[in-house]
Design an enzyme around this catalytic site. Structure first.
Site, PDB file in Angstrom:
ATOM      1  N   HIS A 170      39.616 -43.999  43.930  1.00 60.24           N
ATOM      2  CA  HIS A 170      40.340 -43.435  42.784  1.00 60.24           C
ATOM      3  C   HIS A 170      41.338 -44.449  42.228  1.00 60.24           C
ATOM      4  O   HIS A 170      41.666 -45.424  42.899  1.00 60.24           O
ATOM      5  CB  HIS A 170      41.098 -42.159  43.188  1.00 60.24           C
ATOM      6  CG  HIS A 170      40.208 -40.956  43.303  1.00 60.24           C
ATOM      7  ND1 HIS A 170      39.505 -40.676  44.448  1.00 60.24           N
ATOM      8  CD2 HIS A 170      39.905 -39.973  42.419  1.00 60.24           C
ATOM      9  CE1 HIS A 170      38.797 -39.564  44.260  1.00 60.24           C
ATOM     10  NE2 HIS A 170      39.024 -39.117  43.037  1.00 60.24           N
ATOM     11  N   LYS A 174      46.913 -42.210  42.219  1.00 60.64           N
ATOM     12  CA  LYS A 174      46.628 -41.022  43.034  1.00 60.64           C
ATOM     13  C   LYS A 174      47.547 -40.987  44.257  1.00 60.64           C
ATOM     14  O   LYS A 174      47.720 -41.998  44.934  1.00 60.64           O
ATOM     15  CB  LYS A 174      45.153 -41.012  43.452  1.00 60.64           C
ATOM     16  CG  LYS A 174      44.777 -39.740  44.182  1.00 60.64           C
ATOM     17  CD  LYS A 174      43.287 -39.510  44.189  1.00 60.64           C
ATOM     18  CE  LYS A 174      42.932 -38.256  44.957  1.00 60.64           C
ATOM     19  NZ  LYS A 174      43.478 -37.030  44.371  1.00 60.64           N
TER      20      LYS A 174
HETATM   21  P1  NAD Z   1      49.769 -36.240  37.174  1.00 60.90           P
HETATM   22  O1  NAD Z   1      50.839 -36.722  38.083  1.00 60.90           O
HETATM   23  O2  NAD Z   1      49.439 -37.067  35.956  1.00 60.90           O
HETATM   24  O3  NAD Z   1      50.125 -34.761  36.643  1.00 60.90           O
HETATM   25  C1  NAD Z   1      50.784 -33.773  37.381  1.00 60.90           C
HETATM   26  C2  NAD Z   1      51.749 -33.087  36.442  1.00 60.90           C
HETATM   27  O4  NAD Z   1      52.305 -31.922  37.064  1.00 60.90           O
HETATM   28  C3  NAD Z   1      52.936 -34.000  36.058  1.00 60.90           C
HETATM   29  O5  NAD Z   1      53.003 -34.112  34.652  1.00 60.90           O
HETATM   30  C4  NAD Z   1      54.155 -33.231  36.610  1.00 60.90           C
HETATM   31  O6  NAD Z   1      55.303 -33.374  35.786  1.00 60.90           O
HETATM   32  C5  NAD Z   1      53.619 -31.806  36.564  1.00 60.90           C
HETATM   33  N1  NAD Z   1      54.435 -30.872  37.343  1.00 60.90           N
HETATM   34  C6  NAD Z   1      54.991 -31.043  38.564  1.00 60.90           C
HETATM   35  N2  NAD Z   1      55.705 -29.963  38.901  1.00 60.90           N
HETATM   36  C7  NAD Z   1      55.612 -29.079  37.870  1.00 60.90           C
HETATM   37  C8  NAD Z   1      56.151 -27.784  37.617  1.00 60.90           C
HETATM   38  N3  NAD Z   1      56.932 -27.165  38.499  1.00 60.90           N
HETATM   39  N4  NAD Z   1      55.832 -27.181  36.446  1.00 60.90           N
HETATM   40  C9  NAD Z   1      55.054 -27.782  35.547  1.00 60.90           C
HETATM   41  N5  NAD Z   1      54.519 -29.019  35.727  1.00 60.90           N
HETATM   42  C10 NAD Z   1      54.807 -29.660  36.878  1.00 60.90           C
HETATM   43  O7  NAD Z   1      48.486 -36.037  38.070  1.00 60.90           O
HETATM   44  P2  NAD Z   1      46.959 -35.801  37.616  1.00 60.90           P
HETATM   45  O8  NAD Z   1      46.187 -37.066  37.760  1.00 60.90           O
HETATM   46  O9  NAD Z   1      46.921 -35.049  36.332  1.00 60.90           O
HETATM   47  O10 NAD Z   1      46.464 -34.843  38.807  1.00 60.90           O
HETATM   48  C11 NAD Z   1      47.071 -33.588  39.051  1.00 60.90           C
HETATM   49  C12 NAD Z   1      46.396 -32.919  40.236  1.00 60.90           C
HETATM   50  O11 NAD Z   1      45.044 -32.580  39.892  1.00 60.90           O
HETATM   51  C13 NAD Z   1      46.284 -33.825  41.486  1.00 60.90           C
HETATM   52  O12 NAD Z   1      46.468 -33.000  42.635  1.00 60.90           O
HETATM   53  C14 NAD Z   1      44.864 -34.352  41.406  1.00 60.90           C
HETATM   54  O13 NAD Z   1      44.352 -34.749  42.654  1.00 60.90           O
HETATM   55  C15 NAD Z   1      44.163 -33.135  40.871  1.00 60.90           C
HETATM   56  N6  NAD Z   1      42.844 -33.362  40.228  1.00 60.90           N
HETATM   57  C16 NAD Z   1      41.891 -32.438  40.476  1.00 60.90           C
HETATM   58  C17 NAD Z   1      40.656 -32.533  39.862  1.00 60.90           C
HETATM   59  C18 NAD Z   1      39.643 -31.427  40.091  1.00 60.90           C
HETATM   60  O14 NAD Z   1      38.552 -31.462  39.491  1.00 60.90           O
HETATM   61  N7  NAD Z   1      39.960 -30.437  40.911  1.00 60.90           N
HETATM   62  C19 NAD Z   1      40.381 -33.599  38.995  1.00 60.90           C
HETATM   63  C20 NAD Z   1      41.384 -34.536  38.761  1.00 60.90           C
HETATM   64  C21 NAD Z   1      42.630 -34.410  39.372  1.00 60.90           C
END
Ligand code: NAD
Length: 284
Positions: A170, A174
């Site tokens: 990744h 991450k």
């Molecule tokens: P990222 O860090 O860009 O985004 C996470 C966001 O959550 C940030 O903007 C942060 O400010 C926000 N956040 C934190 N606490 C919060 C709260 N209390 N209220 C509102 N927002 C809040 O990360 P990302 O790359 O977008 O990934 C996010 C998650 O999704 C990770 O756990 C990643 O592994 C997962 N993910 C899952 C899949 C899937 O298909 N299931 C695919 C991609 C990423």
């Protein structure tokens, strides 16, 4: 957000499912908002960021660097959930468990893509699932969910003389390892073999580790650049090696899967579901 305030998105039918996106400023959050806007049968009912985030009070489109969308970024999920039928949540484990309690109170379909959830977080999601639909998957793509099912079947067919190793790569930002998808694949392999992943997983090998344990399921995580997500399941046996794999090249893949899950959840019995349920891929 009134329909008239949504500019060129304003002509959606009133019967569309209102879908909220929490953590909309994140890499996935922005994709999710776009995916809801593009999806037939869905309407973006509100978006949130964490309190204190610079996007609070701004127009979402402008905050994302484009044209105004007529959707104001908020910081109170409760208010947004009150006018929604589903919420898409790809944030952090701590935020996700708070959202799950609010979503259960509002009887929303809570679609959880957040990874890195530990036993305490999972217990709270389970409790939310008594009151509302929770769809959780470490990966929302059709291809990876098919790969999960294939992994389960191949692991069930080949005995423990085939060593299973799961490799993932990744992007450099991450924060958790192994990836949620790698763990999903590991869990499928363990299920196929009728063992518990917690007992058979080998993670973070380093130094004099001793020989590989028979039946172990190994994990290796690579991080770098802007890789969206790559996974390989290797089954290395006597005289041959099988490799099953998936490469994601666009995060919209996950976002579209999440919207599909939100629409699928409407009218279902409360409970915990995953993408195999949504995609009808759960094997016998
Ligand atoms: P990222 O860090 O860009 O985004 C996470 C966001 O959550 C940030 O903007 C942060 O400010 C926000 N956040 C934190 N606490 C919060 C709260 N209390 N209220 C509102 N927002 C809040 O990360 P990302 O790359 O977008 O990934 C996010 C998650 O999704 C990770 O756990 C990643 O592994 C997962 N993910 C899952 C899949 C899937 O298909 N299931 C695919 C991609 C990423």
């Amino acid at each position: 957000m009134g329909d008239d305030a949504r500019g060129d998105l304003g002509d959606r039918a009133g019967g569309d499912v209102g879908i909220a996106v929490v953590g909309v400023a994140g890499r996935m959050g922005q994709m999710l908002a776009r995916a809801v806007i593009e999806a037939p049968g869905a309407r973006l009912s509100g978006v949130t960021v964490r309190p204190g985030h610079p996007w609070v009070g701004r127009d979402l489109g402008e905050a994302m660097g484009g044209a105004a969308l007529g959707v104001t970024v908020e910081d109170d999920p409760l208010e947004v959930f009150a006018r929604s039928q589903a919420a898409l949540d790809f944030t952090t484990p701590e935020a996700t468990v708070i959202h799950s309690e609010l979503a259960a109170q509002a009887r929303l379909t809570h679609v959880v893509g957040t990874t890195g959830l530990e036993a305490t977080h999972l217990a709270r999601l389970r409790a939310a699932g008594w009151h509302a639909v929770v769809v959780r998957a470490g990966n929302m793509s059709v291809g990876v969910n098919l790969l999960t099912e294939l992994t389960r079947r191949v692991a069930a067919t080949l005995g423990p003389e085939y060593d299973i190793e799961i490799i993932e790569m990744h992007h450099r930002h991450k924060v958790d390892a192994p990836s949620g998808t790698a763990l999903m694949l590991g869990a499928a392999a363990a299920e196929g073999r009728g063992v518990a992943l917690t007992e058979m997983s080998e993670r973070g090998r380093d130094g004099i580790t001793g020989a590989r344990r028979v039946g172990a399921i190994g994990f290796a995580s690579l991080r770098g650049g802007d890789v969206v997500g790559e996974h390989q399941v290797i089954l290395a046996g006597p005289g041959e090696r099988l490799t099953l794999g998936h490469i994601a090249t666009d995060r919209m893949l996950f976002a579209r899967g999440a919207v599909r899950a939100a629409l699928w959840g409407q009218g279902r019995e409360p409970g915990e579901y995953d993408m195999l349920d949504v995609l009808g891929l759960r094997g016998g």
